[in-house]
Design a protein around this motif. Structure first.
Motif, mmCIF file in Angstrom:
data_model
loop_
_atom_site.group_PDB
_atom_site.id
_atom_site.type_symbol
_atom_site.label_atom_id
_atom_site.label_comp_id
_atom_site.label_asym_id
_atom_site.label_seq_id
_atom_site.Cartn_x
_atom_site.Cartn_y
_atom_site.Cartn_z
ATOM 1 N N SER A 44 0.878 -1.169 0.000
ATOM 2 C CA SER A 44 0.000 0.000 0.000
ATOM 3 C C SER A 44 0.911 1.213 0.000
ATOM 4 N N THR A 45 0.912 1.956 -1.094
ATOM 5 C CA THR A 45 1.850 3.054 -1.289
ATOM 6 C C THR A 45 1.106 4.325 -1.654
ATOM 7 N N THR A 46 1.563 5.451 -1.120
ATOM 8 C CA THR A 46 0.966 6.725 -1.504
ATOM 9 C C THR A 46 2.054 7.783 -1.640
ATOM 10 N N TYR A 47 1.803 8.728 -2.505
ATOM 11 C CA TYR A 47 2.696 9.861 -2.716
ATOM 12 C C TYR A 47 1.818 11.097 -2.907
ATOM 13 N N ASN A 48 2.413 12.262 -2.941
ATOM 14 C CA ASN A 48 1.650 13.513 -3.026
ATOM 15 C C ASN A 48 0.975 13.631 -4.393
ATOM 16 N N HIS A 49 -0.358 13.455 -4.395
ATOM 17 C CA HIS A 49 -1.114 13.532 -5.646
ATOM 18 C C HIS A 49 -1.551 14.949 -5.986
ATOM 19 N N THR A 50 -1.286 15.892 -5.102
ATOM 20 C CA THR A 50 -1.759 17.257 -5.348
ATOM 21 C C THR A 50 -0.805 18.058 -6.215
ATOM 22 N N GLU A 51 0.415 17.537 -6.431
ATOM 23 C CA GLU A 51 1.402 18.208 -7.277
ATOM 24 C C GLU A 51 1.978 17.202 -8.264
ATOM 25 N N THR A 52 2.391 17.683 -9.410
ATOM 26 C CA THR A 52 3.018 16.830 -10.414
ATOM 27 C C THR A 52 4.392 17.395 -10.751
ATOM 28 N N PRO A 53 5.451 16.860 -10.133
ATOM 29 C CA PRO A 53 6.798 17.362 -10.417
ATOM 30 C C PRO A 53 7.241 17.008 -11.825
ATOM 31 N N TRP B 21 11.205 12.424 -8.895
ATOM 32 C CA TRP B 21 11.687 12.690 -7.530
ATOM 33 C C TRP B 21 10.739 13.650 -6.831
ATOM 34 N N GLN B 22 10.269 13.244 -5.669
ATOM 35 C CA GLN B 22 9.361 14.060 -4.873
ATOM 36 C C GLN B 22 9.523 13.674 -3.407
ATOM 37 N N ILE B 23 9.906 14.603 -2.567
ATOM 38 C CA ILE B 23 10.160 14.308 -1.162
ATOM 39 C C ILE B 23 8.861 13.884 -0.469
ATOM 40 N N GLY B 24 8.969 12.836 0.347
ATOM 41 C CA GLY B 24 7.810 12.340 1.085
ATOM 42 C C GLY B 24 7.352 10.992 0.559
ATOM 43 N N GLY B 25 6.159 10.613 0.953
ATOM 44 C CA GLY B 25 5.590 9.343 0.512
ATOM 45 C C GLY B 25 5.807 8.233 1.527
ATOM 46 N N ALA C 207 -6.483 13.592 2.229
ATOM 47 C CA ALA C 207 -6.122 14.905 1.683
ATOM 48 C C ALA C 207 -5.209 14.799 0.469
ATOM 49 N N GLY C 208 -4.718 13.596 0.183
ATOM 50 C CA GLY C 208 -3.851 13.401 -0.973
ATOM 51 C C GLY C 208 -2.442 13.897 -0.773
ATOM 52 N N LEU C 209 -2.024 14.106 0.496
ATOM 53 C CA LEU C 209 -0.710 14.683 0.785
ATOM 54 C C LEU C 209 0.328 13.615 1.136
ATOM 55 N N SER C 210 -0.025 12.357 1.040
ATOM 56 C CA SER C 210 0.877 11.222 1.293
ATOM 57 C C SER C 210 1.431 11.240 2.712
ATOM 58 N N ARG C 211 0.634 11.691 3.675
ATOM 59 C CA ARG C 211 1.120 11.761 5.046
ATOM 60 C C ARG C 211 1.068 10.405 5.743
ATOM 61 N N TRP C 212 0.130 9.543 5.340
ATOM 62 C CA TRP C 212 0.065 8.193 5.892
ATOM 63 C C TRP C 212 -0.686 7.278 4.937
ATOM 64 N N THR C 213 -0.454 5.995 5.117
ATOM 65 C CA THR C 213 -1.213 4.962 4.432
ATOM 66 C C THR C 213 -1.522 3.876 5.442
ATOM 67 N N TRP C 214 -2.547 3.072 5.195
ATOM 68 C CA TRP C 214 -2.929 2.047 6.169
ATOM 69 C C TRP C 214 -3.408 0.776 5.472
ATOM 70 N N VAL C 215 -3.285 -0.334 6.196
ATOM 71 C CA VAL C 215 -3.811 -1.620 5.755
ATOM 72 C C VAL C 215 -4.549 -2.241 6.935
#
Length: 378
Positions: free
Chosen positions: A87-96, A100-104, A125-133
């Protein structure tokens, strides 16, 4: 008092008890951008050797949508374990502009735990601050593992995780500090999960010491205790190689053993714990039984010789090699419809013969033969 710096703290991480669930977490300070990096192998070695059932990772620094298909996570890791789920998430609110994008953040569920999964999700919020299973247990019980990354306040430019989140929050007319917003939003999620009756395990890089701090007070309101501090009642180690305090945590139930150690190559240490299956899932799953694949046995020289002789005869009778070379010499790009059709017929004839190999059997008179009929209409 500042936390002590050690290469190892707590219990020795040895072989896992069959009745225990092993969990881990680490800020990996960047996951490789390609599948050629040695860090891929180091990650696999650490997870496999130490028998983790669930492992969370933070600060992957990858915008996976921009990653070439053959370098994405499923391609790199599909052979790592008998069964695995991420289960992976990254910041979906910006498209570099790059990958490479810090966080996730990410969670690996490995082998037996894959069959326990009943749901997954991430920061709404789509900010990749957490993910859960979420994993199902006995008698309708459930345990939810959360992997999180709380960005540190930084003035190193607009690409930091803090700056990304600050920018997005402002566009939504939300003036909160991203660090404060993290705790408030996660608290709301935790409250909802607890109302659903889930047992929670929160693993995160909080970028803050757990004693008498906003993060510790937030978890105290949720009646969650930091596992390692609670277990050992003493000074825990610095978990960043340039720091002096513990900033990576596992908030959860009672543990059997746990500690900190050097993990995946990074500037952070890994945290791990062992928990009794019965305390969180009701009972351990039986070991996964892998059925033996049906394969052609080549240790009998008579069978092998009969197979090779018949295959060579078949190729000569149908001029497979000649037709393949002719097709190659005439090929253009892209192939026209006629050449595509010719190739498909040739390939089908070859595959039919290969499938027939699996049905090699001994005839009544003691000779070996291929019993599957072979079409001869090419």
């Amino acid at each position: 008092m500042d936390a002590i710096k050690l290469d190892h703290y707590g219990h020795y991480l040895g072989p896992k008890d069959k009745n225990s669930l092993r969990l881990g977490f680490q800020n990996v300070n960047g996951f490789p951008a390609t599948n050629y990096s040695e860090k891929n192998q180091a990650t696999y070695d650490f997870l496999q050797t130490n028998e983790f059932d669930v492992f969370g990772a933070a600060k992957l620094n990858c915008h996976w949508k921009n990653m070439p298909q053959d370098h994405r996570l499923p391609i790199r890791t599909y052979k790592w374990f008998s069964a695995a789920h991420t289960s992976t998430t990254y910041n979906h609110t910006e498209t570099p502009a790059s990958n490479w994008q810090i966080g996730g953040v990410r969670i690996w569920s490995i082998d037996q735990m894959v069959h326990r999964i009943s749901g997954q999700g991430s920061d709404q919020a789509g900010l990749s601050r957490w993910t859960w299973v979420r994993y199902r247990g006995k008698n309708q019980t459930a345990i939810r593992f959360v992997s999180g990354y709380r960005a540190s306040k930084s003035s190193k430019g607009v690409t930091t995780a803090y700056a990304q989140q600050r920018s997005t929050l402002l566009t939504r007319n939300d003036s909160r500090c991203p660090r404060k917003a993290f705790l408030e939003d996660l608290y709301n999620e935790i409250s909802k999960w607890q109302q659903e009756g889930d047992s929670l395990i929160i693993a995160l890089d909080a970028n803050e010491y757990m004693v008498q701090s906003p993060v510790s007070k937030t978890f105290e309101k949720c009646q969650l205790k930091e596992a390692i501090i609670k277990k050992y009642q003493g000074n825990t180690p610095a978990t960043h190689n340039k720091g002096s305090k513990t900033i990576d945590y596992l908030e959860q139930l009672e543990i059997e053993a746990g500690g900190y150690l050097e993990g995946i190559p990074s500037d952070h240490q890994a945290v791990w714990v062992d928990i009794a299956y019965s305390s969180v899932l009701g009972h351990p799953l039986p070991p996964i039984m892998h059925p033996k694949a049906r394969r052609l046995q080549c240790n009998d020289l008579r069978t092998t010789k009969a197979l090779i002789d018949k295959w060579e005869t078949f190729c000569k009778e149908h001029r497979l090699l000649e037709k393949a070379i002719m097709l190659e010499n005439q090929a253009t790009f892209p192939l026209n419809w006629e050449m595509q059709n010719t190739y498909k017929k040739l390939d089908k004839l070859r595959l039919d013969r290969i499938r027939a190999v699996e049905k090699l059997s001994k005839t009544k008179n003691g000779e070996y033969s291929l019993v599957s009929p072979i079409t001869d209409n090419f």
